[in-house]
Design an enzyme around this catalytic site. Sequence first.
Site, short mmCIF file in Angstrom:
data_model
loop_
_atom_site.label_atom_id
_atom_site.label_comp_id
_atom_site.label_asym_id
_atom_site.label_seq_id
_atom_site.Cartn_x
_atom_site.Cartn_y
_atom_site.Cartn_z
N TYR A 120 0.86 -1.19 0.00
CA TYR A 120 0.00 0.00 0.00
C TYR A 120 0.89 1.24 0.00
O TYR A 120 1.83 1.33 0.79
CB TYR A 120 -0.91 0.00 1.24
CG TYR A 120 -1.81 1.22 1.29
CD1 TYR A 120 -2.89 1.34 0.41
CD2 TYR A 120 -1.57 2.26 2.18
CE1 TYR A 120 -3.72 2.45 0.43
CE2 TYR A 120 -2.39 3.39 2.20
CZ TYR A 120 -3.45 3.48 1.32
OH TYR A 120 -4.26 4.60 1.33
N ASP A 169 9.40 3.41 -0.06
CA ASP A 169 8.32 4.15 0.57
C ASP A 169 8.51 4.04 2.08
O ASP A 169 8.25 3.01 2.69
CB ASP A 169 6.97 3.57 0.12
CG ASP A 169 5.80 4.31 0.73
OD1 ASP A 169 6.03 5.21 1.57
OD2 ASP A 169 4.65 4.00 0.37
N LYS A 213 3.94 10.98 7.88
CA LYS A 213 3.59 10.57 9.25
C LYS A 213 4.59 11.06 10.30
O LYS A 213 4.51 12.19 10.74
CB LYS A 213 3.42 9.06 9.32
CG LYS A 213 2.33 8.54 8.35
CD LYS A 213 1.95 7.11 8.64
CE LYS A 213 1.26 6.40 7.51
NZ LYS A 213 -0.11 6.81 7.28
N1 PMP Z 1 2.63 4.85 1.86
C1 PMP Z 1 2.48 4.00 2.90
C2 PMP Z 1 3.47 2.90 3.09
C3 PMP Z 1 1.41 4.16 3.78
O1 PMP Z 1 1.27 3.32 4.80
C4 PMP Z 1 0.51 5.24 3.59
C5 PMP Z 1 -0.66 5.48 4.53
N2 PMP Z 1 -0.89 4.59 5.51
C6 PMP Z 1 0.72 6.08 2.50
C7 PMP Z 1 1.78 5.87 1.66
C8 PMP Z 1 -0.22 7.23 2.25
O2 PMP Z 1 -0.04 8.22 3.22
P1 PMP Z 1 -1.20 9.26 3.52
O3 PMP Z 1 -2.26 8.55 4.27
O4 PMP Z 1 -0.53 10.34 4.33
O5 PMP Z 1 -1.68 9.79 2.21
#
Ligand code: PMP
Length: 479
Positions: free
Chosen positions: A193, A291, A319
Amino acid sequence: KRVSKAETFAVQVLQMLTQSNHKQTYRFVPTTSVPVDPQRVEAILKQEWELFTKSTGKSAEESCRSFKSLPLGVTSSFQHWDPYPISIVSAKGAYMTDVDGRQLLDLSMGFGAMFAGHLNPTVVEEIQGALTTGMLFVTPSPTSTDAAEMICKRFEIDQVRFTNSGTESTMYAVRVARSASDKMGILKVEGGYHGSYDPFVVSAKPPLDKAGDPEEPTAVMDSNLVPGDIYVVPYNNAPALEAMFEKNASKIACFIVEPVLENLAIILPDAGYLERVRELCDEYNVILIFDEVKTGLTAGAHGASVRLGVEPDLITLAKSIGGGVPLAAFGGKKKYMDFVTNGKMAHFGTFNGNPLAMAGVRAIDRLCSDQALADAEALNQQALDRISEIIDEYQLPAHTVGFGVKGCVTWSTTPVRNYRDYKATDFGIAEAHWLFALNRGIITPPGLDEQWLISLAHGQTEIDLLVEDFRDFAKALRA
Ligand code: PMP
């Protein structure tokens, strides 16, 4: 007895799979276990859902009210669960208070965004300071250059650009790769994800009846997506990656992957996997994006890439880097970020690098020393060790996995190495564990992945609560 080649290989694979301390990752798989009676799990679930609805009347009312103005009654669909989620009114340190007045130990901590703790005094101080000098300039500012320098130094990258969410960051990182390579294809791992941009929703958690061959998964996409040219490989499978590159590298701009998968509980890279990924990306001229939206500072003071010793071409962050303020970033090697400089890759945004977000970076930089991170990690290790002992004592069909300040119990007796293994874990016990904890004042992320996070606000008391609750759950399973 002569050991056959196949036997030697099998032993090597087993060692690789069960190795627990590869580069400071944590995995403890007990040698014996006894299955849990499914009827027992059913009974716990029934009893715990009754308890849930009895003790959360005001959350139920709030959910009813919110359904009228918000689809599912929430601001992000992750926040919903049936029959209704807990509604929170305030949070401080490691605790949240719900509308029913209950104090809950927060082990989700905003999926890691609240790594500093709720209302951390240093974060509050920096933000209050920013509020006396202006909220948005949409011009260059020493505050954004200072924050960029902090991020580059900490994560060992040449250049960075700020965004407002992880989704934006992964989207822009992929766009940098497409600009730099003149190729349009994106490769991701099955079950991975990376936010809600169209290509990343492909095979995020695909139904198994559509997912095809585990070695060569089908890219499963919804009809409402415009994902472009997307390819999918299994995680922890270098031969499958090589086969993919042999066939399609001429079309693939980048491989985007979390160095440690943290959206399927926690899945660790096998020894040597990430190193091999790096080699193959170099060999086939594919840009490697790590990521680090979820790993980031929760993986250690310099992120997962530095910690695991494998350098990607680009990274995405969000985050934990903002102290709780909406902030994200993408960055990496200058030769790729040059495509932002030369205008081939358009990157704009009104709120990018706004002073409140930059205050969050300053606070995090002050708070996240190597020592502070090591202390939080030591507490997490203690929780993992103690929970592993309980799993052993009750011979539960489970094991523990940890990375940095995060940990989880995975309801399987063998290591989970990819999406298909994850799908084979016991979701019934996972749900019962999550709900059991919730009814006793401990909140972990919804979604049943049970990944806990030890923030800078958690201490020995909170570790004891986590561990003792697990002991009570183990007793309930064996009652
Ligand atoms: N990449 C990863 C690995 C994530 O876990 C998330 C969200 N949980 C995102 C991207 C997307 O981040 P956001 O919710 O701030 O858009």
